[in-house]
Design an enzyme around this catalytic site. Structure first.
Site, short mmCIF file in Angstrom:
data_model
loop_
_atom_site.label_atom_id
_atom_site.label_comp_id
_atom_site.label_asym_id
_atom_site.label_seq_id
_atom_site.Cartn_x
_atom_site.Cartn_y
_atom_site.Cartn_z
CB CYS A 79 39.47 78.57 55.77
SG CYS A 79 37.89 79.17 55.14
CG HIS A 167 38.21 73.87 55.83
ND1 HIS A 167 38.47 74.33 57.10
CD2 HIS A 167 37.39 74.78 55.25
CE1 HIS A 167 37.82 75.47 57.30
NE2 HIS A 167 37.16 75.77 56.19
CD GLU A 169 40.28 71.62 58.60
OE1 GLU A 169 39.52 72.52 58.97
OE2 GLU A 169 41.21 71.80 57.77
CG ASP A 225 36.32 59.22 78.96
OD1 ASP A 225 36.93 58.64 78.04
OD2 ASP A 225 35.40 60.03 78.75
CB SER A 227 37.83 52.22 82.97
OG SER A 227 36.49 52.03 83.37
#
Length: 509
Positions: A79, A167, A169, A225, A227
């Site tokens: 883009c 795009h 993605e 996160d 843990s």
């Protein structure tokens, strides 16, 4: 060193999505601002230029130093990136006659070009731009068009440089993942070897070398996160990791005991600290949400600092920082405007004088979960809904009292346990109950009541940035409402929140 795709960010809302799609190909990538390009080493196999909210015709349009990589490495402009390369090297970009936003279809595709190998004629793509390329430089060739966009894709002759105006993605570009795989694997030659197993193996080795025999302290929250970070560190340094799990009195019902028990079974060196009264005292009489967060953050720091000083010769502070946090802090536009302050260990002050270690800082949330499964962490922790750092304090509107916390814990337990028993928990991104500063008239038996109301909230989301309210069955909501009103003294009314984010937020405060 890990082979890497470098993504240069020009401020697009889709930049993280490009990274996620590349990671899904088991290829490591990093996002860097266009004006902070890292050293181009032999481990960087290719470069992707993101989209942007800017126009290439703006005076302040962001422009990278192309001499660092163009013509030296495979390069794909998406883009804005495509428009920038067309305009800067002799082409022309003008405002579109009609804003090109939404679905389009490729009317012409050069399948002999490696970028468009196996891409179908009439393949759907997603456009999102107010400018369009009206002329390409002489040494560029068209490799894809739509009915409205002549230069939908181009390649620079004698150079591994491509540009596409759509795009790849986003989900709406139906064969976007094929285009990205063509670029990353076929053109850049990446081996697709970046897997959860390889991440664990590499990270554990790096942590051993980095930390050696030093001691590390980590604040656990019970969430995914912290843990996963704890288990990774434990695998690397064993008992030299000291975990602290603070009960701030604002956790879910019985959560402190249950999570502490699960951590013990995981072999972690963890200490539970009951600091409820300190938090309740600090919160007394505070009703403003931001002041609540700051009060909780301050007490947490005080408790954590006191506990960490009891461990002799601690050198490191471990944090469960993940990649979106890192990207946010170095983004093109700088850190986003503060909608609300976030309370976590990352807010610890300089006076603690500890070095920082962040073993998950390269991972997105879904990747953290995959690594957790590789580490054989219990699904009860890995699949746990996100839970705010300030806990139930920001789900109690108005001032906090132990009694309000107790009531909300009971309500929340009924709601969450019902979601689990009816096999609805995994369909929901996040759920909880909110204690409202509202009393209403009700009737129980022959008596008139004037008691509290609670709101139930359940949302679906992929990343928490946007969220839709969850369409739970009426029968389920009716059953939960009855159980709450019958079992939780002090509640006589239950409502269900059907607001989406935006314009609402997931939490009420």
């Amino acid at each position: 060193m890990q082979e890497t795709i470098l993504i240069l960010d020009f401020g697009s809302q889709y930049t993280q999505l490009i990274a996620r799609r590349v990671r899904e190909l088991n290829v490591y990538c990093e996002i860097h601002p266009y004006n902070k390009i890292p050293e181009i080493t032999k481990h960087i196999k290719g470069v992707i230029l993101s989209g942007s909210p800017f126009s290439v015709r703006d005076e302040a349009a962001p422009v990278p130093d192309f001499s660092l990589f163009k013509g030296k490495l495979p390069l794909l402009g998406v883009c804005y990136g495509a428009q920038l390369m067309a305009q800067k090297f002799g082409g022309e970009v003008l405002p579109s006659k009609h804003r090109e936003y939404g679905r389009a279809h490729l009317s012409a595709v050069n399948n002999d070009n490696p970028l468009f190998k196996n891409i179908s004629i009439n393949s759907q793509v997603w456009m999102s731009h107010a400018d369009t390329i009206t002329q390409i430089p002489d040494n560029y060739e068209i490799i894809a068009s739509t009915n409205d966009v002549k230069f939908a894709g181009y390649k620079v002759k004698e150079e591994q440089t491509w540009g596409i105006q759509f795009h790849p993605e986003v989900f709406h570009t139906s064969e976007g993942s094929i285009i990205l795989k063509n670029f990353v694997v076929t053109i850049c030659g990446c081996a697709q070897s970046w897997t959860p197993d390889s991440f664990v193996e590499t990270t554990v080795e790096q942590l051993k070398q980095k930390i050696g025999n030093d001691k590390v302290v980590l604040g656990l929250s019970g969430g995914v996160d912290s843990s996963v970070a704890a288990v990774l560190l434990h695998k690397a340094i064993g008992k030299n990791l000291y975990c602290i799990f603070v009960d701030n009195g604002l956790l879910r019902k019985n959560e402190f005991e249950q999570v502490l028990d699960s951590y013990m079974h995981m072999g972690l060196n963890v200490k539970g600290v009951n600091a409820k009264e300190l938090f309740y005292s600090a919160l007394a009489g505070i009703t403003d949400p931001e002041k609540k967060r700051k009060a909780i953050g301050k007490v947490f720091i005080d408790v954590f600092d006191t506990e960490s000083k009891r461990i002799e010769d601690v050198k490191w502070l471990a944090q469960g920082t993940i990649y979106p946090d890192v990207i946010e802090s170095i983004s093109v536009k700088g850190p986003s405007a503060t909608i609300k302050s976030h309370h976590n260990v990352g807010g610890l002050p300089d006076f603690m004088k500890l070095k920082i270690v962040e073993p998950l800082k390269a991972l997105f949330k879904d990747e953290v979960r995959r690594v957790g499964r590789t580490l054989k962490i219990d699904d009860a922790i890995l699949n746990r809904h996100p839970f705010p750092g300030p806990g139930l304090a920001i789900r109690i509107l108005g001032d906090i009292t132990p009694e309000k916390v107790r009531i909300l814990q009971e309500v929340d337990a009924i709601f969450i346990n019902s979601l689990k028993s009816e096999n609805l928990y995994k369909d929901v991104w996040q759920a909880g109950a909110i204690f409202l500063p509202v009393q209403s008239v009700g009737v129980m038996g022959d008596e008139r009541t004037y008691e509290n109301a609670v709101a139930l909230r359940a949302v679906t989301s992929t990343d928490g940035m946007t969220a839709d309210w969850c369409h739970l069955p009426y029968e389920f909501l009716g059953k939960v409402s009855n159980e709450i009103i019958n079992k939780v003294k002090g509640i006589n009314r239950v409502v269900y929140d059907i607001s989406s984010k935006p314009p609402a937020t997931i939490e009420w405060e």
